[in-house]
Scaffold this active site. Structure first.
Site, short mmCIF file in Angstrom:
data_model
loop_
_atom_site.label_atom_id
_atom_site.label_comp_id
_atom_site.label_asym_id
_atom_site.label_seq_id
_atom_site.Cartn_x
_atom_site.Cartn_y
_atom_site.Cartn_z
N CYS A 89 0.84 -1.20 0.00
CA CYS A 89 0.00 0.00 0.00
C CYS A 89 0.88 1.26 0.00
O CYS A 89 1.55 1.54 -0.98
CB CYS A 89 -0.97 -0.04 1.17
SG CYS A 89 -2.36 1.11 0.96
N HIS A 98 -3.81 -5.55 0.78
CA HIS A 98 -3.70 -5.92 2.19
C HIS A 98 -4.22 -7.34 2.37
O HIS A 98 -5.10 -7.79 1.65
CB HIS A 98 -4.54 -4.97 3.06
CG HIS A 98 -4.01 -3.59 3.14
ND1 HIS A 98 -2.84 -3.27 3.79
CD2 HIS A 98 -4.50 -2.42 2.63
CE1 HIS A 98 -2.63 -1.97 3.70
NE2 HIS A 98 -3.61 -1.43 3.00
#
Length: 491
Positions: A331, A433
């Site tokens: 991310c 994630h």
């Protein structure tokens, strides 16, 4: 609808742990259970099937209850992003950014309406609500605006248990002081005290329990031993308490503990691997030469990127890569691995254009629109065709810029925009994630590290982490149930 409220004398008393255990205990007894936390301040988040963000702890509690996470289980999520500001997320949707001084003026009324709506919705779907408070219910300067603790308990007329951490010392004073600061109608809801993280001999504690019960008129319904089980943490303070010794570890993985680290629950599956030691390093610590370095998610990519550069950690990571090390960015960490991170609108703070670590040929622009969604993709690396599930939460759009005739990187998945790996498979980056929750993919990535060390590969035909998490939740519930009397709460 029945309900239970769990509050604590302090932060980190163990409210989330106890709430999670109660969810599993009652679910096993046949109740249809839902967790609830009216307002949560956390950077560990989860994306529900509807695409809404909630605190990761409430997702774990939902799984403990055997149900799917819903945005109503955590209707208000605050995500701190520095300078005394937070993102405000109501029922899973980003509402905007607000300062600490303006939050209650702007969001108290709408926040309470959102909480009421969520409670009413959950009341139509579930038999029992297990509600978690936040911090302490007795912060006298904040009580009039407290959306999370006794306001919820009074609204539900919920029998409430008070959790105290005895490991820190001062447990009896914490309990008595908390009760003294509650209003009479609030104190009347406290039906039991739970002494948590007890390491000593129970017989030595008994005189204190007897005194406390006589002094307060409230029974001690549980003395929970200190549990060493790794459990998803709610915020980065929990990382400071983690132990890193693992006697049979064959690989060492360093996770950079960024100032605004987010979703470090991504690495719980790695910590569950018996052959891997995961250590969180401050940007000011010596990097050394671990088997892999992970740059995790962050609430503010640019601020943490600048911190890496000013602290010298960025240079240490670049030297580590030049010596053949493996790097993974997730991310915000993925964005940092690129060439440029631009924030023309000043979404994260001051508008500008910033140099990345220049490992991957991507340029990222921070935008006001947030992407939050679950994903199901197929892997290209480290093994072709592995199914991979996870979720995205980010405000950046990354564009790949590399020559098509001589690409320096390849897409990690069948969605080219979700991640890249360089041609040497030494630098990896992804927006996904939960990637390590996927057992076969996790093992395939670990085996690349093992090959570099001349170690034998591990089997890749392993279950996903959710099965191990189920075992942890069952073990947690069984242990706590043996020390906790819930009869005053559920009958």
């Amino acid at each position: 609808m029945k309900s239970i409220m769990v509050v604590g004398t302090t932060s980190h008393a163990g409210k989330s742990l106890i709430t999670t255990a109660i969810c599993r205990i009652l679910s096993r007894r046949g109740w249809r259970v839902a967790p609830f936390k009216g307002q949560n301040m956390a950077l560990n988040a989860y994306v529900t099937a509807s695409g809404g963000e909630i605190g990761y702890a409430q997702a774990v509690q939902a799984w403990a209850a055997g149900v799917s996470p819903l945005v109503e289980m955590n209707p208000i999520l605050l995500k701190p992003q520095g300078n005394m500001t937070s993102q405000v997320i109501l029922k899973g949707r980003l509402m905007g950014k607000v300062s600490a001084t303006d939050y209650y003026e702007q969001y108290f009324d709408i926040g309470w309406r959102t909480i009421e709506e969520s409670l009413k919705h959950l009341g139509t779907e579930f038999d029992v609500l297990v509600c978690e408070g936040a911090g302490s219910p007795a912060e006298i300067n904040l009580k009039h605006h407290d959306l999370t603790n006794m306001r919820v308990a009074k609204y539900l007329d919920a029998p409430t248990l008070l959790v105290v951490d005895i490991d820190r010392g001062g447990a009896f004073a914490h309990v008595v002081g908390t009760l003294e600061l509650l209003e009479p109608e609030e104190r009347a809801l406290i039906k039991g005290v739970v002494i948590n993280k007890f390491r000593g001999i129970r017989s030595i504690l008994e005189p204190g329990i007897k005194w406390l019960e006589e002094r307060t008129g409230i029974p001690v319904i549980g003395v929970i031993p200190y549990l060493e089980e790794v459990f998803p943490a709610e915020d980065s303070l929990d990382l400071l308490e983690r132990k890193y010794q693992k006697t049979h570890a064959e690989l060492n993985i360093a996770v950079i503990r960024l100032p605004r680290i987010a979703n470090f629950t991504d690495f719980d599956p790695l910590e569950s691997e018996p052959t891997i030691s995961v250590k969180y390093l401050s940007p000011k610590q010596d990097l050394g030469h671990p088997d892999a370095v992970i740059i995790p998610g962050t609430k503010t990519t640019i601020a943490d990127l600048i911190m890496l550069q000013k602290s010298g950690m960025a240079e240490a990571i670049q030297n580590y890569a030049a010596s053949g090390g493996t790097i993974l960015g997730i991310c915000g960490g993925f964005q940092m691995l690129g060439q440029i991170v631009a924030d023309p609108e000043g979404i994260e703070g001051q508008a500008g254009r910033y140099q990345g670590l220049n490992f991957l040929p991507i340029k990222t622009v921070i935008t006001g629109q947030k992407i939050a969604r679950q994903r199901q993709v197929s892997s290209n690396y480290p093994q072709m065709g592995l199914p991979v599930n996870g979720f995205e939460i980010h405000q950046g759009r990354s564009r790949i810029e590399q020559p098509t005739d001589k690409p320096t990187c390849q897409p990690l998945f069948d969605d080219v925009n979700l991640g890249l790996v360089d041609n040497c498979q030494s630098v990896w980056g992804t927006y996904l994630h939960g990637i390590f929750d996927n057992g076969p993919w996790r093992r395939a990535w670990i085996n690349r590290l093992r090959q570099q060390r001349g170690l034998k590969s591990l089997p890749t035909g392993v279950a996903n982490y959710r099965e191990q998490r189920e075992q942890i939740l069952d073990s947690l519930a069984t242990e706590i149930e043996s020390h906790l009397n819930l009869t005053p709460f559920i009958y």
